[in-house]
Scaffold this motif. Structure first.
Motif, PDB file in Angstrom:
ATOM      1  N   VAL A  14      -8.240 -12.817 -44.115  1.00 52.59           N
ATOM      2  CA  VAL A  14      -6.725 -12.362 -44.172  1.00 52.59           C
ATOM      3  C   VAL A  14      -5.830 -13.727 -45.030  1.00 52.59           C
ATOM      4  O   VAL A  14      -6.302 -14.810 -45.117  1.00 52.59           O
ATOM      5  N   THR A  15      -4.855 -13.089 -45.477  1.00 54.32           N
ATOM      6  CA  THR A  15      -3.927 -13.999 -46.486  1.00 54.32           C
ATOM      7  C   THR A  15      -2.700 -14.646 -45.497  1.00 54.32           C
ATOM      8  O   THR A  15      -2.064 -13.672 -45.172  1.00 54.32           O
ATOM      9  N   CYS A  16      -2.620 -15.853 -45.675  1.00 56.06           N
ATOM     10  CA  CYS A  16      -1.168 -16.489 -45.038  1.00 56.06           C
ATOM     11  C   CYS A  16      -0.227 -15.660 -45.627  1.00 56.06           C
ATOM     12  O   CYS A  16       0.120 -15.880 -46.957  1.00 56.06           O
ATOM     13  N   VAL A  17       0.868 -15.191 -44.988  1.00 57.54           N
ATOM     14  CA  VAL A  17       1.971 -14.589 -45.433  1.00 57.54           C
ATOM     15  C   VAL A  17       3.063 -15.623 -46.164  1.00 57.54           C
ATOM     16  O   VAL A  17       3.737 -15.106 -46.805  1.00 57.54           O
ATOM     17  N   THR A  18       2.827 -16.940 -45.966  1.00 61.22           N
ATOM     18  CA  THR A  18       3.820 -17.982 -46.468  1.00 61.22           C
ATOM     19  C   THR A  18       3.228 -18.812 -47.520  1.00 61.22           C
ATOM     20  O   THR A  18       4.016 -18.938 -48.410  1.00 61.22           O
ATOM     21  N   CYS A  19       1.926 -18.860 -47.785  1.00 63.16           N
ATOM     22  CA  CYS A  19       1.355 -19.730 -48.667  1.00 63.16           C
ATOM     23  C   CYS A  19       0.283 -18.993 -49.468  1.00 63.16           C
ATOM     24  O   CYS A  19      -0.050 -19.536 -50.317  1.00 63.16           O
ATOM     25  N   GLY A  20      -0.199 -18.024 -49.095  1.00 68.92           N
ATOM     26  CA  GLY A  20      -1.142 -17.416 -49.837  1.00 68.92           C
ATOM     27  C   GLY A  20      -2.746 -17.784 -49.430  1.00 68.92           C
ATOM     28  O   GLY A  20      -3.413 -17.145 -50.069  1.00 68.92           O
ATOM     29  N   LEU A  21      -2.864 -18.741 -48.765  1.00 66.43           N
ATOM     30  CA  LEU A  21      -4.103 -19.354 -48.409  1.00 66.43           C
ATOM     31  C   LEU A  21      -4.888 -18.153 -47.439  1.00 66.43           C
ATOM     32  O   LEU A  21      -4.284 -17.564 -46.849  1.00 66.43           O
ATOM     33  N   MET A  22      -6.213 -18.095 -48.124  1.00 67.55           N
ATOM     34  CA  MET A  22      -7.172 -17.157 -47.537  1.00 67.55           C
ATOM     35  C   MET A  22      -8.224 -17.710 -46.519  1.00 67.55           C
ATOM     36  O   MET A  22      -8.648 -18.753 -47.064  1.00 67.55           O
ATOM     37  N   LYS A  23      -8.085 -17.173 -45.390  1.00 63.47           N
ATOM     38  CA  LYS A  23      -8.987 -17.706 -44.488  1.00 63.47           C
ATOM     39  C   LYS A  23      -9.457 -16.611 -43.409  1.00 63.47           C
ATOM     40  O   LYS A  23      -8.951 -15.651 -43.156  1.00 63.47           O
ATOM     41  N   TYR A  24     -10.575 -16.882 -42.574  1.00 66.88           N
ATOM     42  CA  TYR A  24     -11.181 -15.962 -41.622  1.00 66.88           C
ATOM     43  C   TYR A  24      -9.995 -15.825 -40.542  1.00 66.88           C
ATOM     44  O   TYR A  24      -9.480 -16.637 -40.211  1.00 66.88           O
ATOM     45  N   TRP A  25      -9.999 -14.444 -40.369  1.00 68.52           N
ATOM     46  CA  TRP A  25      -8.860 -14.360 -39.352  1.00 68.52           C
ATOM     47  C   TRP A  25      -8.796 -15.099 -38.043  1.00 68.52           C
ATOM     48  O   TRP A  25      -7.795 -15.304 -37.573  1.00 68.52           O
ATOM     49  N   LYS A  26      -9.923 -15.443 -37.529  1.00 67.15           N
ATOM     50  CA  LYS A  26     -10.030 -16.351 -36.292  1.00 67.15           C
ATOM     51  C   LYS A  26      -9.277 -17.914 -36.456  1.00 67.15           C
ATOM     52  O   LYS A  26      -9.130 -18.422 -35.702  1.00 67.15           O
ATOM     53  N   GLU A  27      -9.412 -17.999 -38.001  1.00 65.62           N
ATOM     54  CA  GLU A  27      -8.842 -19.637 -38.100  1.00 65.62           C
ATOM     55  C   GLU A  27      -7.359 -19.575 -38.484  1.00 65.62           C
ATOM     56  O   GLU A  27      -6.632 -20.719 -38.524  1.00 65.62           O
TER      57      GLU A  27
ATOM     58  N   ALA B 236       7.293 -22.284 -42.218  1.00 69.61           N
ATOM     59  CA  ALA B 236       7.654 -22.060 -43.436  1.00 69.61           C
ATOM     60  C   ALA B 236       8.546 -20.842 -43.471  1.00 69.61           C
ATOM     61  O   ALA B 236       8.511 -19.794 -44.279  1.00 69.61           O
ATOM     62  N   ARG B 237       9.861 -21.178 -42.915  1.00 73.20           N
ATOM     63  CA  ARG B 237      10.749 -19.979 -42.722  1.00 73.20           C
ATOM     64  C   ARG B 237      11.199 -19.342 -44.100  1.00 73.20           C
ATOM     65  O   ARG B 237      11.548 -18.189 -44.242  1.00 73.20           O
ATOM     66  N   ASP B 238      11.550 -20.099 -45.104  1.00 75.03           N
ATOM     67  CA  ASP B 238      12.266 -19.518 -46.342  1.00 75.03           C
ATOM     68  C   ASP B 238      11.098 -18.598 -46.891  1.00 75.03           C
ATOM     69  O   ASP B 238      11.479 -17.343 -47.490  1.00 75.03           O
TER      70      ASP B 238
END
Length: 156
Positions: free
Chosen positions: A47-60, A96-98
């Protein structure tokens, strides 16, 4: 004096012990966290972090809130308020509120942040029946999500 039969009958009529509200809230939050981190994962489970775009396994990932609240408040269970965030954004960058605000406005529309703010400030606490219904709904939602993922991964 009561006879032996009456005494045993009274003992067997104990009411089942109710779970504490805090235990119900913990269970509901656990389910919500799982759903929030999995709802946008790909077939491989990333899944992709909604604030920075980093992709990691969902459990992480973390289940990051835009608006924070007690686990006995409705804002903690609004799908528009909780999304997968990497630990760095959620913890070290204070959510990362903004970037998070931009994501919510883009995904759900410009008025949603105000709607969420109003929900947060309602001051309503979830009662036992609300939490029990929420747990039932989230359990069902989690099952549907699991079925969708398993169906998608079984197709080439």
């Amino acid at each position: 004096m009561a006879d032996e039969h009456t005494m045993t009958t009274r003992k067997s009529k104990k009411k089942p012990k109710l779970k504490k509200l805090s235990s119900l809230a913990k269970k509901a939050w656990s389910l919500m966290s799982l759903i929030s981190r999995q709802k946008d994962k790909n077939q491989a489970g990333y899944v992709t972090c909604v604030t920075c775009g980093l992709m990691k396994y969902w459990k992480e990932m973390h289940a990051g809130h835009f608006f924070h609240g007690s686990h006995q408040r409705p804002i903690s269970y609004d799908n528009r308020n909780i999304h997968a965030q990497c630990p760095a954004c959620n913890t070290y960058k204070g959510g990362a509120r903004d970037e998070y605000a931009c994501y919510i406005a883009k995904r759900y529309g410009p008025n949603v942040l105000e709607e969420l703010r109003l929900i947060k400030h309602q001051g309503k606490e979830l009662k036992r029946v609300d939490l029990e219904e929420l747990i039932e709904r989230l359990t069902h939602e989690g099952t549907k999500l699991k079925d969708r993922y398993e169906t998608a991964s079984s197709h080439p």
